[in-house]
Design a protein around this motif. Structure first.
Motif, short mmCIF file in Angstrom:
data_model
loop_
_atom_site.label_atom_id
_atom_site.label_comp_id
_atom_site.label_asym_id
_atom_site.label_seq_id
_atom_site.Cartn_x
_atom_site.Cartn_y
_atom_site.Cartn_z
N MET A 149 -0.37 -3.67 -6.13
CA MET A 149 0.00 -3.29 -4.30
C MET A 149 -1.23 -2.99 -3.97
O MET A 149 -2.40 -2.51 -4.22
CB MET A 149 0.54 -1.86 -4.90
CG MET A 149 0.48 -0.83 -3.50
SD MET A 149 1.06 0.70 -4.28
CE MET A 149 -1.07 1.45 -4.29
N VAL A 150 -1.16 -3.70 -2.72
CA VAL A 150 -2.43 -3.90 -1.80
C VAL A 150 -2.35 -2.87 -0.76
O VAL A 150 -3.59 -2.04 -0.92
CB VAL A 150 -2.02 -5.43 -0.82
CG1 VAL A 150 -2.91 -5.42 0.14
CG2 VAL A 150 -2.37 -6.83 -2.15
N ALA A 151 -1.32 -2.55 -0.10
CA ALA A 151 -1.53 -1.20 0.67
C ALA A 151 -0.08 -0.14 0.24
O ALA A 151 1.31 -0.53 0.13
CB ALA A 151 -1.30 -1.52 2.23
N ASP A 152 -0.71 0.97 0.69
CA ASP A 152 0.07 1.89 0.34
C ASP A 152 0.35 2.49 1.84
O ASP A 152 -0.88 3.28 2.20
CB ASP A 152 -0.41 3.20 -0.38
CG ASP A 152 0.60 4.15 -0.48
OD1 ASP A 152 2.14 4.94 0.14
OD2 ASP A 152 0.29 4.71 -1.61
N VAL A 153 1.30 2.50 1.89
CA VAL A 153 2.06 2.99 3.29
C VAL A 153 2.33 4.58 4.37
O VAL A 153 3.94 4.04 3.98
CB VAL A 153 2.32 1.18 4.74
CG1 VAL A 153 2.13 2.03 6.11
CG2 VAL A 153 1.25 -0.17 4.35
N HIS A 154 2.37 5.07 4.96
CA HIS A 154 3.42 5.40 5.05
C HIS A 154 3.61 6.27 6.47
O HIS A 154 2.66 5.52 7.02
CB HIS A 154 3.32 7.03 4.37
CG HIS A 154 2.82 7.97 4.63
ND1 HIS A 154 1.36 7.93 3.26
CD2 HIS A 154 2.51 9.50 4.86
CE1 HIS A 154 0.79 8.90 3.72
NE2 HIS A 154 0.88 10.02 4.88
N SER A 155 4.45 7.00 7.46
CA SER A 155 4.72 7.14 8.32
C SER A 155 4.57 8.89 8.27
O SER A 155 5.24 9.71 7.74
CB SER A 155 6.13 7.17 9.15
OG SER A 155 7.31 7.23 8.58
N HIS A 156 4.31 9.01 9.82
CA HIS A 156 4.16 10.92 9.96
C HIS A 156 5.28 11.03 11.00
O HIS A 156 5.42 12.20 12.19
CB HIS A 156 2.77 10.81 10.72
CG HIS A 156 2.12 10.83 9.37
ND1 HIS A 156 0.78 12.15 9.78
CD2 HIS A 156 1.96 11.40 8.05
CE1 HIS A 156 0.23 12.31 8.58
NE2 HIS A 156 0.93 11.94 7.26
N GLY A 157 6.43 9.79 11.21
CA GLY A 157 7.80 10.69 12.42
C GLY A 157 7.23 10.18 13.61
O GLY A 157 6.74 9.22 14.04
N LYS A 176 -6.55 0.39 -3.22
CA LYS A 176 -5.61 -0.08 -2.65
C LYS A 176 -6.08 0.34 -0.72
O LYS A 176 -6.93 1.02 -0.82
CB LYS A 176 -3.93 1.02 -3.04
CG LYS A 176 -4.55 2.84 -2.16
CD LYS A 176 -3.26 3.33 -2.39
CE LYS A 176 -3.55 4.93 -1.98
NZ LYS A 176 -2.32 5.30 -2.74
N LEU A 177 -5.30 0.07 0.21
CA LEU A 177 -5.48 0.28 1.70
C LEU A 177 -4.50 0.87 1.71
O LEU A 177 -2.98 1.37 0.79
CB LEU A 177 -5.50 -1.04 1.82
CG LEU A 177 -6.16 -2.33 2.65
CD1 LEU A 177 -5.11 -3.47 3.01
CD2 LEU A 177 -6.84 -2.07 3.03
N LEU A 196 -9.89 1.51 2.93
CA LEU A 196 -9.94 1.09 1.64
C LEU A 196 -10.21 2.42 0.30
O LEU A 196 -11.09 2.94 0.47
CB LEU A 196 -11.18 0.73 2.07
CG LEU A 196 -11.41 -0.24 0.06
CD1 LEU A 196 -10.25 -1.16 -0.25
CD2 LEU A 196 -12.42 -1.72 0.38
N CYS A 197 -9.47 2.85 0.05
CA CYS A 197 -9.61 3.40 -1.49
C CYS A 197 -9.94 2.62 -2.42
O CYS A 197 -9.73 2.18 -2.53
CB CYS A 197 -8.28 4.29 -1.66
SG CYS A 197 -7.52 4.83 -0.09
#
Length: 217
Positions: A149-157, A176-177, A196-197
């Motif tokens: 897993m390179v990036a964990d992406v989520h939205s805030h609507g 991860k990113l 970057l975490c």
């Protein structure tokens, strides 16, 4: 032997700490830097450096400024943060935003994966346990060997893009990113924040992780 307790010895072996010789040359530190995965600490006269390696990431980052006391050591060297997997293809950003718009008014999430063998990116859409306009609970995928897993992406609507206290807690012990998109349906374009975490730290990205873009926030 630094520690005679087996647990303490295992911890120190997993995250070793090395002083940097005055010459700057160290087989142990070189081995740490060339390892496909792992991390440790290098102590120099000008900084303490975290050295972290993943198949997709090479990171050398100072975690202190120069130590006030005299140390007869060499320099910690030049910081480094290289995505060995390369930048995320721009079409993946488009697919993410389409997914986030389809989920409105609720928040949504997606993971960017990278296969070490094929050296290809892919998107993974997680199982969602709860999704509202202000809250999202989703599950991290279990990945096969050689897939990361390179990036964990989520939205805030429709809300602003920012990292919440919940994000900070979730990201604290990961490498991860982390990306958050906000104002998904704004006609002027969505917002994005990124970091970057690594090593329990949240590090700013000097540029966008997507190919073809320079901006980062």
């Amino acid at each position: 032997m630094i520690a005679d307790d087996p647990t303490a010895a295992a911890i120190l072996a997993a995250v070793p700490c090395y002083p940097i010789p005055p010459s700057g040359k160290s087989p142990a530190i070189d081995a740490l830097r060339s390892a496909p995965a792992g991390h440790g600490i290098a102590v120099g006269c000008d900084a303490v450096m975290l050295i972290l390696r993943r198949p997709w990431l090479a990171l050398d980052v100072p975690i202190t400024s120069a130590i006030a006391g005299y140390l007869p050591y060499g320099s910690a060297g030049v910081p480094r943060a290289d995505l060995l997997c390369g930048l995320i293809p721009q079409e993946f950003r488009t697919s993410m935003l389409d997914h986030f718009r389809a989920a409105l008014p609720n928040e949504a999430a997606v993971f960017v994966l990278w296969n070490e063998v094929t050296r290809q990116f892919s998107l993974s859409y997680p199982t969602i346990d709860e999704a509202t306009p202000s809250r999202l609970v989703y599950r991290t995928p279990v990945l096969p060997p050689g897939c990361y897993m390179v990036a964990d992406v989520h939205s805030h609507g429709r809300a602003r893009a920012f990292f919440s206290a919940t994000d900070d807690a979730d990201d604290a012990d990961t490498t991860k990113l982390a990306l958050v998109f906000g104002r998904i349906d704004d006609p002027t374009g969505p917002e994005m924040v990124s970091r970057l975490c690594a090593g329990g730290m949240f590090l700013p990205l000097p540029r966008s992780p997507f190919a073809g873009e320079r901006h980062a926030q």
